[in-house]
Design a protein around this motif. Structure first.
Motif, PDB file in Angstrom:
ATOM      1  N   GLN A 185       0.708  -0.808   0.170  1.00  0.00           N
ATOM      2  CA  GLN A 185       0.090   0.227   0.101  1.00  0.00           C
ATOM      3  C   GLN A 185       0.849   1.378  -0.241  1.00  0.00           C
ATOM      4  O   GLN A 185       0.915   2.377  -0.959  1.00  0.00           O
ATOM      5  CB  GLN A 185      -0.985  -0.258   1.112  1.00  0.00           C
ATOM      6  N   GLU A 186       1.717   1.425   0.664  1.00  0.00           N
ATOM      7  CA  GLU A 186       3.344   2.483   0.865  1.00  0.00           C
ATOM      8  C   GLU A 186       3.117   3.194  -0.832  1.00  0.00           C
ATOM      9  O   GLU A 186       3.333   4.234  -1.350  1.00  0.00           O
ATOM     10  CB  GLU A 186       4.144   2.123   1.473  1.00  0.00           C
ATOM     11  N   GLN A 187       3.942   1.312  -1.070  1.00  0.00           N
ATOM     12  CA  GLN A 187       4.305   2.079  -2.860  1.00  0.00           C
ATOM     13  C   GLN A 187       3.446   2.360  -3.522  1.00  0.00           C
ATOM     14  O   GLN A 187       3.613   3.111  -4.106  1.00  0.00           O
ATOM     15  CB  GLN A 187       4.713   0.384  -2.789  1.00  0.00           C
ATOM     16  N   LEU A 188       2.281   1.891  -3.076  1.00  0.00           N
ATOM     17  CA  LEU A 188       1.049   1.998  -4.404  1.00  0.00           C
ATOM     18  C   LEU A 188       0.963   3.934  -4.104  1.00  0.00           C
ATOM     19  O   LEU A 188       0.690   4.827  -4.650  1.00  0.00           O
ATOM     20  CB  LEU A 188      -0.033   1.407  -4.121  1.00  0.00           C
ATOM     21  N   ASN A 189       0.768   3.589  -2.822  1.00  0.00           N
ATOM     22  CA  ASN A 189       0.859   5.657  -2.831  1.00  0.00           C
ATOM     23  C   ASN A 189       1.782   6.323  -2.925  1.00  0.00           C
ATOM     24  O   ASN A 189       1.767   7.750  -3.335  1.00  0.00           O
ATOM     25  CB  ASN A 189       0.552   5.197  -1.054  1.00  0.00           C
ATOM     26  N   ARG A 190       3.209   5.545  -2.977  1.00  0.00           N
ATOM     27  CA  ARG A 190       4.333   7.008  -3.265  1.00  0.00           C
ATOM     28  C   ARG A 190       4.059   7.032  -5.086  1.00  0.00           C
ATOM     29  O   ARG A 190       4.366   8.228  -5.561  1.00  0.00           O
ATOM     30  CB  ARG A 190       5.635   6.447  -3.006  1.00  0.00           C
TER      31      ARG A 190
END
Length: 173
Positions: free
Chosen positions: A145-150
């Motif tokens: 999720q963090e990678q997707l948000n970035r």
């Protein structure tokens, strides 16, 4: 024999320490060849008298190697300050996270299902004392999720820049 005791934050990290260091009669044998071993050795402090930590099921005893970096610690009473314990727990958690994500990415590149990758990590690292599957599955999900948000934020900034660059509202007069 040089020993020192550390209070570890979670049972899963204790299991991970058992993966990193072989077990001996008096504790886990630290190696000065590993990152975590070097950190443990470098955070050892000397005490004038023996320090007996309160009984706790999250205590791990380390047996330090006899090497150049531990020469000055021989025949001394060793301990970790509370600050040292916090730093070592943070470093251990970071090493665990790095190892988990590296293992996950290798498995993902080989097109293994997420469930099999997590189970493989648990089995290969001997994380059996607690149900780690859900915990690790959630960690991987949060990282994704963090990678997707970035990536989403990066794309949004790029599109905003393109839109601002191509603004033709002044030409319509």
């Amino acid at each position: 024999m040089m020993t020192v005791t550390l209070r570890v934050d979670s049972q899963m990290l204790i299991d991970y320490l058992h993966y990193l260091f072989p077990e001996e009669e008096y504790g886990l044998k630290v190696s000065s060849d590993t990152i975590m071993g070097k950190l443990i050795i470098s955070h050892c402090r000397e005490a004038p008298a023996p320090i007996f930590p309160p009984s706790d099921d999250r205590l791990v005893t380390f047996v330090l190697p006899k090497c150049r970096s531990t020469q000055s610690l021989d025949n001394k009473f060793l301990f970790f300050s509370s600050g040292d314990e916090t730093q070592l727990n943070l470093a251990l958690r970071a090493l665990f996270e790095w190892d988990l994500m590296a293992y996950y990415h290798r498995g993902e590149e080989l097109n293994f299902p997420k469930k099999d990758i997590v189970e493989g990590f648990i089995f290969s690292r001997k994380l059996f004392s607690k149900d780690c599957f859900d915990t690790l599955h959630k960690r991987i999900y949060r990282r994704q999720q963090e990678q997707l948000n970035r990536l989403s934020n990066k794309l949004r900034r790029k599109l905003y820049y393109i839109d601002e660059t191509m603004d033709i509202s002044g030409l319509k007069k």
